[in-house]
Design an enzyme around this catalytic site. Sequence first.
Site, short mmCIF file in Angstrom:
data_model
loop_
_atom_site.label_atom_id
_atom_site.label_comp_id
_atom_site.label_asym_id
_atom_site.label_seq_id
_atom_site.Cartn_x
_atom_site.Cartn_y
_atom_site.Cartn_z
N GLU A 171 19.18 39.18 51.63
CA GLU A 171 19.96 40.38 51.87
C GLU A 171 21.40 39.93 52.17
OE1 GLU A 171 20.07 43.66 51.73
OE2 GLU A 171 21.97 43.60 52.80
N SER A 202 24.53 44.01 46.37
CA SER A 202 23.45 44.98 46.56
C SER A 202 22.87 44.81 47.96
CB SER A 202 22.37 44.72 45.50
OG SER A 202 21.29 45.60 45.70
N SER A 225 20.12 50.09 48.08
CA SER A 225 18.72 50.25 47.68
C SER A 225 18.09 51.35 48.52
CB SER A 225 17.98 48.93 47.92
OG SER A 225 18.50 47.95 47.06
N HIS A 227 15.45 53.80 47.25
CA HIS A 227 14.02 53.67 46.87
C HIS A 227 13.08 54.76 47.38
CE1 HIS A 227 15.29 49.87 45.41
NE2 HIS A 227 15.08 49.15 46.47
N ASN A 306 8.93 45.96 38.61
CA ASN A 306 8.55 44.75 37.89
C ASN A 306 7.38 44.10 38.62
OD1 ASN A 306 10.67 44.74 35.86
ND2 ASN A 306 12.06 44.31 37.56
N CYS A 349 14.46 41.77 38.38
CA CYS A 349 14.64 42.23 39.76
C CYS A 349 13.34 42.10 40.53
CB CYS A 349 14.99 43.71 39.79
SG CYS A 349 16.62 44.09 39.26
#
Length: 354
Positions: A171, A202, A225, A227, A306, A349
């Site tokens: 991160e 990101s 992110s 999500h 993924n 990713c």
Amino acid sequence: MMNCMQLSKQNRRKYILDMTSAQLKTAVKSIIGQDYRINQIIEWVYVKRAISFEYFTNLPKELREQLSERFFLRILKTVKKEKSVIDGTTRYTFQTADKKYFFAVFLPAKDKNSVCISSQIGCPVMCAFCSSGKVKFTRNLSRGEIIEQILQIENDTKEKVSGVLFMGMGEPMLNFNNITSVLDSLLSNKEFGIGKRHITVSSVGIVPLIKRLADGNSGIRLAISIHAVDEKQRKKLIPNNFGFSIKDILNAGKYYLKKTNSRLTIEYVLIKGINNSAADAHKLARLLKQHNLLNPDVQVNLIPFNPITDAQFQTPHQESIQKFKNILKLNGITVNIRQAKGTDINAACGQLGH
Ligand code: SAH
């Protein structure tokens, strides 16, 4: 055989990439003579990407020797390199001096070559769907270790990198000082000279640090992110959310946009049966509207999950991905489906964990 004097000199050598250009200037002041030498040194390190001081041919031999007594240029070992037969994406496994492993990915394209680089070894956030999160966090990567990923990939591919994604292991916001130091080098015309629009950091949403990045106003792009569309759903995917709510994170994104005039990407990993229903798409559109994020500088990136080892999650069918996208589009949102790259070599990713 090295004598004690030589050995202790060797041990005192510093990793040149860990120093900013200003720090390097101070460190070499007493040995360079004329001031312009520092620019030559910086050019060899960052532009010509020399791997040894012998190559610094426009410097006097004596200075080259002094530099190599005091500094070293590379610390990472490339222990594995895998190239996708589908799209040429190349995944590098690096080993650090303390024998830790991490990854970077080279993403070739017609118009620009990008790299996806790591910022930490392991990841303390531990998202349930991400294989980097399955690797125990051990430490931050240093400034030099982050930069060296790009230099080594450029050396190896003999290509110039013109786009950088901080989307590898870790991160980035939790390694804030090193990341901002690296950003300075990437943006500096004397070093990498990469355009601010071609650099994306990101983050899972570490709110105060997103604000600090915004206040620094480097103009690079930010991706957050999200999500999920409610806290319960997000907690399942990101158990360790550091106490920041979706609302806080979207507001931090808004703050970033206001401060920097840059662009914001909202990342949303689509997982079958978890967060990919039509109702979720409508909720996401509503959330963006509520937070004043319906504008052309905001784009949603849908990332179909993924597959990773040991995860019970599944990728949604193409039809439902398209449906999710269309709902956002009908609500006036700019939306992209991120094409997975290098899936045959586990380089997409979330696959950088083993
Ligand atoms: N720590 C940063 C960078 C992560 S990698 C962050 O959280 O933003 C970049 C993106 O890939 C993130 O949005 C991340 O959540 C997503 N991702 C992680 N695992 C994935 C997987 N298995 N499939 C698809 N996307 C994934």
